[in-house]
Design a protein around this motif. Structure first.
Motif, PDB file in Angstrom:
ATOM      1  N   GLN A  38       1.126  -1.275  -0.442  1.00 12.23           N
ATOM      2  CA  GLN A  38       0.044   0.074  -0.066  1.00 12.23           C
ATOM      3  C   GLN A  38       0.576   1.239  -0.049  1.00 12.23           C
ATOM      4  N   PHE A  39       1.452   1.567  -1.123  1.00 10.82           N
ATOM      5  CA  PHE A  39       1.518   3.574  -1.230  1.00 10.82           C
ATOM      6  C   PHE A  39       0.391   4.148  -0.523  1.00 10.82           C
ATOM      7  N   PRO A  40       1.522   5.079   0.350  1.00 13.41           N
ATOM      8  CA  PRO A  40       0.305   6.364   0.831  1.00 13.41           C
ATOM      9  C   PRO A  40      -0.962   6.941   0.191  1.00 13.41           C
ATOM     10  N   LYS A  41      -1.931   7.374   0.974  1.00 11.55           N
ATOM     11  CA  LYS A  41      -2.718   7.221   0.513  1.00 11.55           C
ATOM     12  C   LYS A  41      -3.478   6.405  -1.019  1.00 11.55           C
ATOM     13  N   GLN A  42      -2.883   4.680  -0.492  1.00  7.59           N
ATOM     14  CA  GLN A  42      -3.587   4.031  -2.209  1.00  7.59           C
ATOM     15  C   GLN A  42      -4.460   3.267  -1.501  1.00  7.59           C
TER      16      GLN A  42
ATOM     17  N   PRO B   8     -18.101   8.396  -1.448  1.00  2.95           N
ATOM     18  CA  PRO B   8     -16.679   8.914  -2.550  1.00  2.95           C
ATOM     19  C   PRO B   8     -15.924   8.751  -1.792  1.00  2.95           C
ATOM     20  N   GLN B   9     -14.817   9.632  -2.667  1.00  4.94           N
ATOM     21  CA  GLN B   9     -12.813   9.152  -2.376  1.00  4.94           C
ATOM     22  C   GLN B   9     -12.752   9.992  -0.994  1.00  4.94           C
ATOM     23  N   ALA B  10     -13.539  11.146  -0.094  1.00  5.53           N
ATOM     24  CA  ALA B  10     -13.057  11.705   0.610  1.00  5.53           C
ATOM     25  C   ALA B  10     -15.012  12.353   0.870  1.00  5.53           C
ATOM     26  N   LEU B  11     -14.873  11.980   2.279  1.00  5.32           N
ATOM     27  CA  LEU B  11     -16.206  12.038   3.184  1.00  5.32           C
ATOM     28  C   LEU B  11     -16.130  12.985   3.786  1.00  5.32           C
ATOM     29  N   GLU B  17     -24.347  12.601  12.751  1.00  7.50           N
ATOM     30  CA  GLU B  17     -24.426  12.597  11.114  1.00  7.50           C
ATOM     31  C   GLU B  17     -24.568  11.362  10.173  1.00  7.50           C
ATOM     32  N   ASN B  18     -25.025  11.006   9.915  1.00  6.78           N
ATOM     33  CA  ASN B  18     -24.341   9.441   9.030  1.00  6.78           C
ATOM     34  C   ASN B  18     -23.637   9.654   8.318  1.00  6.78           C
ATOM     35  N   ALA B  19     -22.636   8.300   7.870  1.00  8.86           N
ATOM     36  CA  ALA B  19     -22.111   8.254   6.915  1.00  8.86           C
ATOM     37  C   ALA B  19     -22.568   7.349   5.612  1.00  8.86           C
ATOM     38  N   THR B  20     -22.199   7.141   4.568  1.00 11.18           N
ATOM     39  CA  THR B  20     -22.198   6.161   3.834  1.00 11.18           C
ATOM     40  C   THR B  20     -21.593   6.540   2.618  1.00 11.18           C
ATOM     41  N   MET B  21     -20.958   5.798   2.237  1.00 13.65           N
ATOM     42  CA  MET B  21     -19.814   4.855   1.565  1.00 13.65           C
ATOM     43  C   MET B  21     -20.232   4.124   0.742  1.00 13.65           C
ATOM     44  N   ASN B  22     -20.256   4.143  -1.123  1.00 15.52           N
ATOM     45  CA  ASN B  22     -20.721   2.685  -1.839  1.00 15.52           C
ATOM     46  C   ASN B  22     -19.567   2.285  -2.309  1.00 15.52           C
ATOM     47  N   CYS B  23     -19.723   1.408  -3.132  1.00 16.14           N
ATOM     48  CA  CYS B  23     -18.747   0.025  -3.359  1.00 16.14           C
ATOM     49  C   CYS B  23     -18.847  -0.423  -4.547  1.00 16.14           C
ATOM     50  N   SER B  24     -18.368   0.170  -5.500  1.00 18.71           N
ATOM     51  CA  SER B  24     -18.503  -1.279  -6.513  1.00 18.71           C
ATOM     52  C   SER B  24     -17.520  -1.457  -6.846  1.00 18.71           C
ATOM     53  N   TYR B  25     -18.241  -3.417  -7.819  1.00 16.89           N
ATOM     54  CA  TYR B  25     -17.313  -4.378  -8.022  1.00 16.89           C
ATOM     55  C   TYR B  25     -16.747  -4.858  -9.596  1.00 16.89           C
ATOM     56  N   LYS B  26     -16.211  -5.974  -9.933  1.00 16.94           N
ATOM     57  CA  LYS B  26     -16.391  -5.931 -11.509  1.00 16.94           C
ATOM     58  C   LYS B  26     -16.787  -7.645 -11.387  1.00 16.94           C
ATOM     59  N   THR B 105     -12.623   4.988   0.735  1.00 14.90           N
ATOM     60  CA  THR B 105     -13.282   6.619   1.059  1.00 14.90           C
ATOM     61  C   THR B 105     -12.667   7.154   2.352  1.00 14.90           C
ATOM     62  N   ARG B 106     -11.745   8.538   2.217  1.00  9.12           N
ATOM     63  CA  ARG B 106     -11.347   8.684   3.116  1.00  9.12           C
ATOM     64  C   ARG B 106     -12.329   9.659   4.109  1.00  9.12           C
ATOM     65  N   LEU B 107     -12.372   9.101   5.009  1.00 14.64           N
ATOM     66  CA  LEU B 107     -13.997   9.759   6.049  1.00 14.64           C
ATOM     67  C   LEU B 107     -13.683   9.571   7.110  1.00 14.64           C
ATOM     68  N   THR B 108     -13.842  11.638   7.278  1.00 20.68           N
ATOM     69  CA  THR B 108     -13.377  12.603   8.880  1.00 20.68           C
ATOM     70  C   THR B 108     -14.369  13.401   9.611  1.00 20.68           C
ATOM     71  N   ILE B 109     -14.743  12.913  11.040  1.00 23.37           N
ATOM     72  CA  ILE B 109     -15.971  13.528  11.715  1.00 23.37           C
ATOM     73  C   ILE B 109     -15.960  14.400  12.233  1.00 23.37           C
ATOM     74  N   ASN B 110     -15.748  15.603  11.635  1.00 21.02           N
ATOM     75  CA  ASN B 110     -16.249  16.860  12.456  1.00 21.02           C
ATOM     76  C   ASN B 110     -16.673  16.822  14.424  1.00 21.02           C
ATOM     77  N   PRO B 111     -16.079  17.237  15.242  1.00 20.51           N
ATOM     78  CA  PRO B 111     -16.597  17.100  16.646  1.00 20.51           C
ATOM     79  C   PRO B 111     -17.026  19.021  16.498  1.00 20.51           C
TER      80      PRO B 111
END
Lengths: 114, 111
Positions: A38-42, B8-11, B17-26, B105-111
């Motif tokens: 795993q590379f950073p942020k990947q 999303p890539q970042a949320l 609040e509620n957080a929803t992340m989605n994933c698709s595969y092949k 998805t990079r999730l950030t929860i703000n206090p």
């Protein structure tokens, strides 16, 4: 869940040297172990699959002579990064599985090549 | 590439609040898993959902799976600051035990 231990957790080495990373299944016998990078942020990318007692299967683009994998027993697999270079700096993580079970992950090894 | 996609890539949301992340595969799968990764740390397994399941709950987590659309979602309810992390879905590669990870998805929860 089952416990997989990875050692070391962090290692810094000089360019051109080799580094060995161990992955042990502590409370079960792992017929198969997987190595990811795993590379950073990947995301995690699979490098190779190793089965106890046989040669590892490498993913496309992964150099088998650079990343030596040994799976000599049902509880231990090792990854040796040979002639490491700064571009090999990454987070390496293993997982272990037995027949018909999910894979369990080690805690990862942060490799920094200076 | 067989790697899945997440959005999303970042949320970034407020605590509670509620957080929803989605994933698709092949590819066809036997199961799909969700993992959490705190910065610079290993993976924490959150939940596994099998291909014959449509929804699964674990505490504040709710996972859905739609095999016809090759997609899954992870819902975290009543988010907490400690939920700040990267979240990855992972599918078994055509039934094998090796996993194919989404981009996260990079999730950030703000206090």
């Amino acid at each position: 869940g089952a416990v997989v231990s990875q050692h070391p957790s962090r290692v810094i080495c000089k360019s051109g040297t080799s580094v060995k990373i161990e992955c042990r299944s502590l409370d079960f016998q792992a017929t198969t172990m997987f190595w990811y990078r795993q590379f950073p942020k990947q995301s995690l990318m699979l490098m190779a699959t190793s089965n106890e007692g046989s040669k590892a299967t490498y993913e496309q683009g992964v150099e088998k002579d650079k990343f030596l994998i040994n799976h000599a027993s049902l509880t231990l697999s090792t990854l040796t990064v040979t002639s490491a270079h700064p571009e090999d700096s990454s987070f390496y993580i293993c997982s272990a599985a037995t027949v018909n079970t999910e894979a369990f992950f080690g805690q990862g090894t942060r490799l920094t090549v200076v | 590439s067989q790697q899945g996609e997440e959005d999303p890539q970042a949320l970034s949301i407020q605590e509670g609040e509620n957080a929803t992340m989605n994933c698709s595969y092949k590819t066809s799968i036997n199961n799909l898993q969700w993992y959490r990764q705190n910065s610079g740390r290993g993976l924490v397994h959150l939940i596994l959902i099998r291909s014959n399941e449509r929804e699964k709950h674990s505490g504040r987590l709710r996972v859905t799976l739609d095999t016809s659309k090759k997609s899954s979602s992870l819902l975290i309810t009543a988010s907490r600051a400690a939920d700040t992390a990267s979240y990855f879905c992972a599918t078994d590669d055509q039934g094998a035990q090796k996993l194919v990870f989404g981009q996260g998805t990079r999730l950030t929860i703000n206090p």
